[in-house]
Scaffold this motif. Structure first.
Motif, PDB file in Angstrom:
ATOM      1  N   ILE A 143     -22.058 -72.329 -24.771  1.00  0.00           N
ATOM      2  CA  ILE A 143     -20.663 -72.508 -24.365  1.00  0.00           C
ATOM      3  C   ILE A 143     -20.587 -73.106 -22.967  1.00  0.00           C
ATOM      4  N   ALA A 144     -21.441 -72.603 -22.071  1.00  0.00           N
ATOM      5  CA  ALA A 144     -21.374 -73.004 -20.661  1.00  0.00           C
ATOM      6  C   ALA A 144     -21.625 -74.495 -20.477  1.00  0.00           C
ATOM      7  N   MET A 145     -22.533 -75.075 -21.265  1.00  0.00           N
ATOM      8  CA  MET A 145     -22.789 -76.512 -21.136  1.00  0.00           C
ATOM      9  C   MET A 145     -21.552 -77.315 -21.513  1.00  0.00           C
ATOM     10  N   ALA A 146     -20.866 -76.896 -22.575  1.00  0.00           N
ATOM     11  CA  ALA A 146     -19.623 -77.571 -22.952  1.00  0.00           C
ATOM     12  C   ALA A 146     -18.535 -77.331 -21.910  1.00  0.00           C
ATOM     13  N   LEU A 147     -18.490 -76.099 -21.398  1.00  0.00           N
ATOM     14  CA  LEU A 147     -17.467 -75.718 -20.427  1.00  0.00           C
ATOM     15  C   LEU A 147     -17.545 -76.558 -19.158  1.00  0.00           C
ATOM     16  N   SER A 148     -18.745 -77.011 -18.808  1.00  0.00           N
ATOM     17  CA  SER A 148     -18.895 -77.813 -17.592  1.00  0.00           C
ATOM     18  C   SER A 148     -18.153 -79.141 -17.691  1.00  0.00           C
ATOM     19  N   TYR A 175     -30.990 -73.726 -13.092  1.00  0.00           N
ATOM     20  CA  TYR A 175     -29.556 -73.802 -12.846  1.00  0.00           C
ATOM     21  C   TYR A 175     -28.754 -72.872 -13.762  1.00  0.00           C
ATOM     22  N   GLU A 176     -29.393 -71.802 -14.296  1.00  0.00           N
ATOM     23  CA  GLU A 176     -28.641 -70.850 -15.108  1.00  0.00           C
ATOM     24  C   GLU A 176     -27.517 -70.200 -14.297  1.00  0.00           C
ATOM     25  N   LEU A 177     -27.805 -69.877 -13.017  1.00  0.00           N
ATOM     26  CA  LEU A 177     -26.782 -69.280 -12.155  1.00  0.00           C
ATOM     27  C   LEU A 177     -25.649 -70.269 -11.897  1.00  0.00           C
ATOM     28  N   PHE A 178     -25.986 -71.550 -11.826  1.00  0.00           N
ATOM     29  CA  PHE A 178     -24.974 -72.591 -11.647  1.00  0.00           C
ATOM     30  C   PHE A 178     -24.035 -72.629 -12.846  1.00  0.00           C
ATOM     31  N   LEU A 179     -24.599 -72.518 -14.060  1.00  0.00           N
ATOM     32  CA  LEU A 179     -23.777 -72.485 -15.267  1.00  0.00           C
ATOM     33  C   LEU A 179     -22.868 -71.268 -15.281  1.00  0.00           C
ATOM     34  N   SER A 180     -23.379 -70.117 -14.850  1.00  0.00           N
ATOM     35  CA  SER A 180     -22.561 -68.898 -14.801  1.00  0.00           C
ATOM     36  C   SER A 180     -21.399 -69.062 -13.834  1.00  0.00           C
ATOM     37  N   LEU A 181     -21.657 -69.691 -12.691  1.00  0.00           N
ATOM     38  CA  LEU A 181     -20.604 -69.911 -11.707  1.00  0.00           C
ATOM     39  C   LEU A 181     -19.511 -70.820 -12.266  1.00  0.00           C
ATOM     40  N   ILE A 182     -19.909 -71.860 -12.993  1.00  0.00           N
ATOM     41  CA  ILE A 182     -18.934 -72.760 -13.617  1.00  0.00           C
ATOM     42  C   ILE A 182     -18.086 -72.002 -14.631  1.00  0.00           C
ATOM     43  N   SER A 183     -18.733 -71.179 -15.461  1.00  0.00           N
ATOM     44  CA  SER A 183     -18.009 -70.404 -16.468  1.00  0.00           C
ATOM     45  C   SER A 183     -17.036 -69.438 -15.816  1.00  0.00           C
ATOM     46  N   ALA A 184     -17.486 -68.762 -14.758  1.00  0.00           N
ATOM     47  CA  ALA A 184     -16.637 -67.781 -14.080  1.00  0.00           C
ATOM     48  C   ALA A 184     -15.415 -68.438 -13.443  1.00  0.00           C
ATOM     49  N   THR A 185     -15.575 -69.668 -12.981  1.00  0.00           N
ATOM     50  CA  THR A 185     -14.474 -70.356 -12.298  1.00  0.00           C
ATOM     51  C   THR A 185     -13.501 -71.014 -13.266  1.00  0.00           C
ATOM     52  N   PHE A 186     -14.026 -71.752 -14.246  1.00  0.00           N
ATOM     53  CA  PHE A 186     -13.166 -72.609 -15.057  1.00  0.00           C
ATOM     54  C   PHE A 186     -12.677 -71.958 -16.348  1.00  0.00           C
TER      55      PHE A 186
END
Length: 390
Positions: free
Chosen positions: A183-188, A307-318
């Protein structure tokens, strides 16, 4: 039909990247059946529950991704969102360049220095941004089709190379976490997709083509990385690339998959910068070149490969940001202060919800919680408003 084909290939090409493949390798510890199911479920949620409505609303309202947030969060919200999005897009630009250069260095494909490889990748992206629209789509479509053929060759190699699944390092990952990665990759791409459908005369049709392009492209990349580990035992995708002995083909994939993906990041960052600095007379393409140079600097000074933490940050924000936008634009408009509050609480709450390891991913659980909270808030505010009337 030509526009639909262009959009499909544009987003299919965006999904073809080393980052997507590497993320697919992380799901391998689940095994063939559970891992495949997690990838498919995550992509269905990410593409059709998140990207599709964002794309459709943008086309329906003739607005880009940033402009959609204005009636929901106001001018302050647009500014904050633009800044956050520019930051994540510069980050992704750096990640893409760094991943490509790491592969080139490890495989010794160009036999040049790290710095020179950085400059080559950045120069190609800048050249892509400098192309005129008609030339861009013709060249981009050709490159994407060639990338499909090249990746098909890698899938064929999975069946030819010796299978050594016993070499698999059994790092633990839960089913919910695997779904969340997909999901996170699409969410970005959520804050970007409406930038490319806002001028459509048939927003639903174009949105379906765009979303489907990303869905099939990303699904293929995830499975390429996932099956590489499952079938060959190579947990490092670069080791698999080296074993194929496809030197020129591998070089083509690394270079041009990076270009077709990073171009979208840099261009959309340029659109966001225009929102932050409306008086600037520079075009999004020109600003995108500046973003590429910033990403180049980031890639040259930082290790960006984990960059797993980077993906989590994107998910948490957007995730909370756009869940609130969807609710307001598709169901009922709520006060801006309430929308801001839900966005903030959702961002903080994402990390708390991770503990539950929801089978459909933390993003899905967070969306359900926010929608529930918004429905309750909608009922309460409507009741207060009605009782205040004489």
């Amino acid at each position: 039909m030509k526009i639909n084909r262009n959009q499909f290939l544009l987003w299919f090409g965006a999904a073809i990247s080393i980052a997507e493949i590497i993320t697919g390798t992380l799901i391998a510890p689940l095994g063939l059946f559970k891992g495949s199911l997690a990838i498919i479920i995550g992509h269905l949620i990410g593409a059709f529950l998140l990207l599709l409505p964002a794309s459709f609303i943008g086309g329906q309202r003739q607005q880009n991704a940033i402009e959609l947030t204005r009636p929901v969060y106001g001018a302050t919200g647009v500014l904050l969102f633009s800044i956050l999005n520019v930051v994540q897009l510069i980050g992704w630009t750096g990640v893409m360049i760094a991943n490509a250069v790491q592969s080139l260095q490890q495989l010794k494909l160009l036999k040049t220095s790290y710095l020179l490889d950085l400059l080559i990748i950045a120069g190609l992206i800048i050249g892509w941004l400098a192309l005129k629209t008609q030339v861009f789509f013709r060249l981009n479509n050709l490159i994407v089709l060639l990338l499909v053929v090249a990746c098909a060759g890698l899938f064929w190699q999975l069946g030819v190379l010796p299978h050594n699944p016993q070499q698999l390092v059994t790092q633990h990952i839960s089913f919910g976490a695997a779904v969340e990665l997909s999901i996170a990759m699409a969410l970005s791409w959520l804050p970007l997709i409406a930038d490319y459908t806002q001028h459509s005369k048939k927003p639903l049709t174009l949105s379906l083509w765009s979303t489907s392009g990303y869905f099939f492209g990303s699904l293929g990349m995830f499975f390429l990385g996932f099956l590489t580990v499952i079938l060959t035992g190579y947990t490092d995708f670069n080791q698999f690339l080296a074993a194929t002995h496809y030197g020129v083909i591998v070089l083509f994939i690394i270079l041009f998959s990076t270009i077709t993906t990073t171009f979208l990041d840099a261009y959309s960052a340029g659109i966001n910068l225009k929102n932050i600095f409306p008086n600037w007379r520079l075009t999004p393409n020109t600003l995108g070149i500046g973003v590429t140079l910033l990403g180049l600097g980031l890639a040259s000074s930082t290790q960006l490969f984990k960059y797993e933490l980077f993906l989590s940050l994107i998910s948490a924000t957007f995730t909370p940001l756009y869940t609130v936008v969807f609710f307001n634009l598709l169901y009922r408009r709520l006060p801006k202060w309430l929308n801001f509050s839900c966005w903030l609480m959702g961002t903080v709450g994402y990390y708390g919800l991770q503990r539950f390891d929801f089978p459909l991913g933390t993003t899905t659980l967070l969306m359900l919680c926010i929608i529930g909270a918004l429905f309750v808030s909608s009922y309460v505010t409507r009741t207060i408003h009605q009782s205040a009337q004489p």
